[in-house]
Design a protein around this motif. Structure first.
Motif, mmCIF file in Angstrom:
data_model
loop_
_atom_site.group_PDB
_atom_site.id
_atom_site.type_symbol
_atom_site.label_atom_id
_atom_site.label_comp_id
_atom_site.label_asym_id
_atom_site.label_seq_id
_atom_site.Cartn_x
_atom_site.Cartn_y
_atom_site.Cartn_z
ATOM 1 N N VAL A 11 26.657 -17.542 49.672
ATOM 2 C CA VAL A 11 27.629 -18.638 49.594
ATOM 3 C C VAL A 11 27.476 -19.564 50.796
ATOM 4 O O VAL A 11 27.445 -20.797 50.655
ATOM 5 N N ASN A 14 24.936 -22.198 50.849
ATOM 6 C CA ASN A 14 25.305 -23.407 50.115
ATOM 7 C C ASN A 14 26.388 -24.212 50.834
ATOM 8 O O ASN A 14 26.445 -25.429 50.687
ATOM 9 N N ARG A 83 25.909 -14.651 42.931
ATOM 10 C CA ARG A 83 26.091 -15.874 42.160
ATOM 11 C C ARG A 83 27.471 -15.976 41.516
ATOM 12 O O ARG A 83 28.006 -17.065 41.367
ATOM 13 N N ASP A 86 29.501 -17.177 44.348
ATOM 14 C CA ASP A 86 29.177 -18.575 44.611
ATOM 15 C C ASP A 86 29.779 -19.510 43.562
ATOM 16 O O ASP A 86 30.345 -20.549 43.903
ATOM 17 N N ARG A 180 22.190 -25.788 43.379
ATOM 18 C CA ARG A 180 23.016 -24.611 43.716
ATOM 19 C C ARG A 180 22.988 -23.605 42.557
ATOM 20 O O ARG A 180 22.866 -22.405 42.774
#
Length: 183
Positions: A11, A14, A83, A86, A180
């Motif tokens: 995370v 990003n 993911r 995220d 992303r």
């Protein structure tokens, strides 16, 4: 069993790639490592009031409290856990889990029309409700993680494209969102 630290690292790659924990302009206000002042005013105020070199631990605590849970931890695949967290950060927890559930159902229907794991048929396909629980985890752990990941990426990209179709002003964000989702 998935771990929080790698998911947080994913995370933060990003949200704050260089781990500067600086106050930066963000949608509708400011943010520190993705902790947005508009969405999380009290948390942002607490974190931003600290010296920059003391923000890493409170940022981690924020993400653990608001975006990590025992159900994400119960995923067998660290890649999926990273993911899911995220997507929950970027799209909100309900939408992140909704897209994940859609991806699971997509893969499940390609592989076998009826599940062979222990859930009742009334729970099949899994209910897409944006809530992570034992049925979502059982289904995610049942099917190949790489296939779910591929479907999850596609679901996230389609969602971002829907946002831009509904609001062309968001076009500037699309390439970043897609990158992303593909990470």
């Amino acid at each position: 069993m998935a771990l929080f630290a790698p998911a947080l690292n994913f995370v933060l790659n990003n949200e704050d790639r260089l781990r500067q924990y600086a106050i930066v302009p963000d949608a509708g206000g400011f943010a520190v490592s993705g902790v947005n002042s508009k969405a999380w005013p009290s948390e942002f105020a607490q974190i931003s009031s600290l010296p920059q070199d003391q923000r890493a631990e409170p940022v981690a605590a924020f993400y653990e409290q608001h975006f990590w849970n025992r159900w994400i931890e119960a995923l067998d695949s660290q890649d999926l856990a990273d993911r899911v967290m995220d997507a929950s950060v970027n799209n909100g927890p309900k939408m992140g889990i909704t897209l994940f559930q859609q991806a699971i159902n997509s893969v499940a229907q390609m592989i076998e029309p009826r599940p062979s794991f222990e859930i009742s048929l009334q729970d099949w396909p899994i209910h897409v409700d944006g809530a992570m629980g034992p049925i979502t985890v059982a289904a995610a752990n049942k099917y190949p993680a790489d296939k779910i990941l591929e479907a999850f990426r596609a679901a996230r990209i389609a969602y971002y494209e829907q946002i831009v179709a509904a609001d062309p002003a968001a076009t500037d964000n699309l390439s970043g969102w897609i990158a992303r989702a593909k990470a």
